[in-house]
Design a protein around this motif. Structure first.
Motif, PDB file in Angstrom:
ATOM      1  N   LYS A   1       1.849   8.691  -2.990  1.00 34.66           N
ATOM      2  CA  LYS A   1       0.995   9.247  -3.605  1.00 34.66           C
ATOM      3  C   LYS A   1       0.881  10.516  -4.184  1.00 34.66           C
ATOM      4  O   LYS A   1       0.618  10.740  -5.361  1.00 34.66           O
TER       5      LYS A   1
ATOM      6  N   MET B   1       0.905  -1.126   0.207  1.00 28.45           N
ATOM      7  CA  MET B   1       0.232   0.063   0.003  1.00 28.45           C
ATOM      8  C   MET B   1       0.967   1.311   0.052  1.00 28.45           C
ATOM      9  O   MET B   1       1.880   1.328   0.495  1.00 28.45           O
ATOM     10  N   LEU B   2       0.521   2.105  -0.812  1.00 28.73           N
ATOM     11  CA  LEU B   2       1.279   3.559  -0.734  1.00 28.73           C
ATOM     12  C   LEU B   2       0.883   4.292   0.522  1.00 28.73           C
ATOM     13  O   LEU B   2      -0.295   4.336   0.695  1.00 28.73           O
TER      14      LEU B   2
ATOM     15  N   VAL C   1      -4.401   6.116  -7.585  1.00 27.65           N
ATOM     16  CA  VAL C   1      -3.914   7.279  -6.531  1.00 27.65           C
ATOM     17  C   VAL C   1      -4.524   8.259  -6.459  1.00 27.65           C
ATOM     18  O   VAL C   1      -4.482   9.048  -5.775  1.00 27.65           O
TER      19      VAL C   1
ATOM     20  N   GLN D   1      -2.939   0.291  -8.261  1.00 31.90           N
ATOM     21  CA  GLN D   1      -3.675   1.144  -7.547  1.00 31.90           C
ATOM     22  C   GLN D   1      -3.912   2.391  -7.812  1.00 31.90           C
ATOM     23  O   GLN D   1      -3.172   2.923  -8.664  1.00 31.90           O
TER      24      GLN D   1
ATOM     25  N   GLU E   1     -11.924   0.022  -8.255  1.00 32.71           N
ATOM     26  CA  GLU E   1     -11.788  -1.119  -7.566  1.00 32.71           C
ATOM     27  C   GLU E   1     -11.703  -2.308  -8.478  1.00 32.71           C
ATOM     28  O   GLU E   1     -10.839  -3.428  -8.204  1.00 32.71           O
TER      29      GLU E   1
ATOM     30  N   GLU F   1      -7.928  -2.401  -8.937  1.00 36.27           N
ATOM     31  CA  GLU F   1      -7.184  -2.849  -7.764  1.00 36.27           C
ATOM     32  C   GLU F   1      -7.242  -4.327  -7.773  1.00 36.27           C
ATOM     33  O   GLU F   1      -6.318  -5.166  -7.432  1.00 36.27           O
ATOM     34  N   GLU F   2      -8.603  -4.794  -7.807  1.00 41.12           N
ATOM     35  CA  GLU F   2      -8.722  -6.174  -7.444  1.00 41.12           C
ATOM     36  C   GLU F   2      -8.023  -7.218  -8.710  1.00 41.12           C
ATOM     37  O   GLU F   2      -7.494  -8.051  -8.757  1.00 41.12           O
TER      38      GLU F   2
ATOM     39  N   VAL G   1      -3.794   5.858 -12.554  1.00 44.89           N
ATOM     40  CA  VAL G   1      -3.508   4.263 -12.050  1.00 44.89           C
ATOM     41  C   VAL G   1      -1.950   4.035 -12.243  1.00 44.89           C
ATOM     42  O   VAL G   1      -1.269   4.619 -12.886  1.00 44.89           O
ATOM     43  N   TYR G   2      -1.660   3.482 -10.916  1.00 46.46           N
ATOM     44  CA  TYR G   2      -0.073   3.044 -10.801  1.00 46.46           C
ATOM     45  C   TYR G   2       0.011   1.598 -10.494  1.00 46.46           C
ATOM     46  O   TYR G   2      -0.880   0.919  -9.757  1.00 46.46           O
ATOM     47  N   ARG G   3       0.882   1.049 -11.012  1.00 43.22           N
ATOM     48  CA  ARG G   3       1.507  -0.430 -10.433  1.00 43.22           C
ATOM     49  C   ARG G   3       2.992  -0.232 -11.028  1.00 43.22           C
ATOM     50  O   ARG G   3       3.304  -0.285 -12.217  1.00 43.22           O
TER      51      ARG G   3
END
Length: 102
Positions: free
Chosen positions: A7, A1-2, A74, A72, A63, A66-67, A83-85
């Protein structure tokens, strides 16, 4: 988790970006998820916009990302998601190396 600082850094990096994906009346399809997954691997950070003709709600899309993708979201501003990964490939890790330092 950031964490908050991470973020904030990602939001600042995404500020001038244009959305590279648009979600329209077809909603979030498996094809779209695959394209977003591929783009996350190459870019790590980008924006997705929800068009006026979509029934999707930004929070729901966040959601799903993320799932399904382990990404994530942000930031959500109106109909735009940031969106970040982190990329698994070192050559594509433009943002994650800095995020890990923060």
């Amino acid at each position: 988790m950031l964490r908050g600082k991470q973020k904030r850094y990602l939001r600042s990096q995404a500020h001038h970006m244009q959305p590279i994906f648009q979600i329209g009346k077809n909603g979030v399809s498996p094809e779209l998820l695959q394209q977003v997954d591929d783009a996350l691997e190459k870019r790590e950070l980008f924006k997705v916009s929800l068009l006026q003709n979509t029934d999707e709600i930004a929070e729901d899309v966040a959601e799903i990302f993320e799932e399904e993708l382990g990404a994530q979201v942000v930031q959500i501003i109106g109909r735009i998601l940031v969106v970040y990964r982190p990329s698994s490939k070192e050559k594509n890790q433009r943002y994650s190396t800095e995020v890990n330092r923060i």
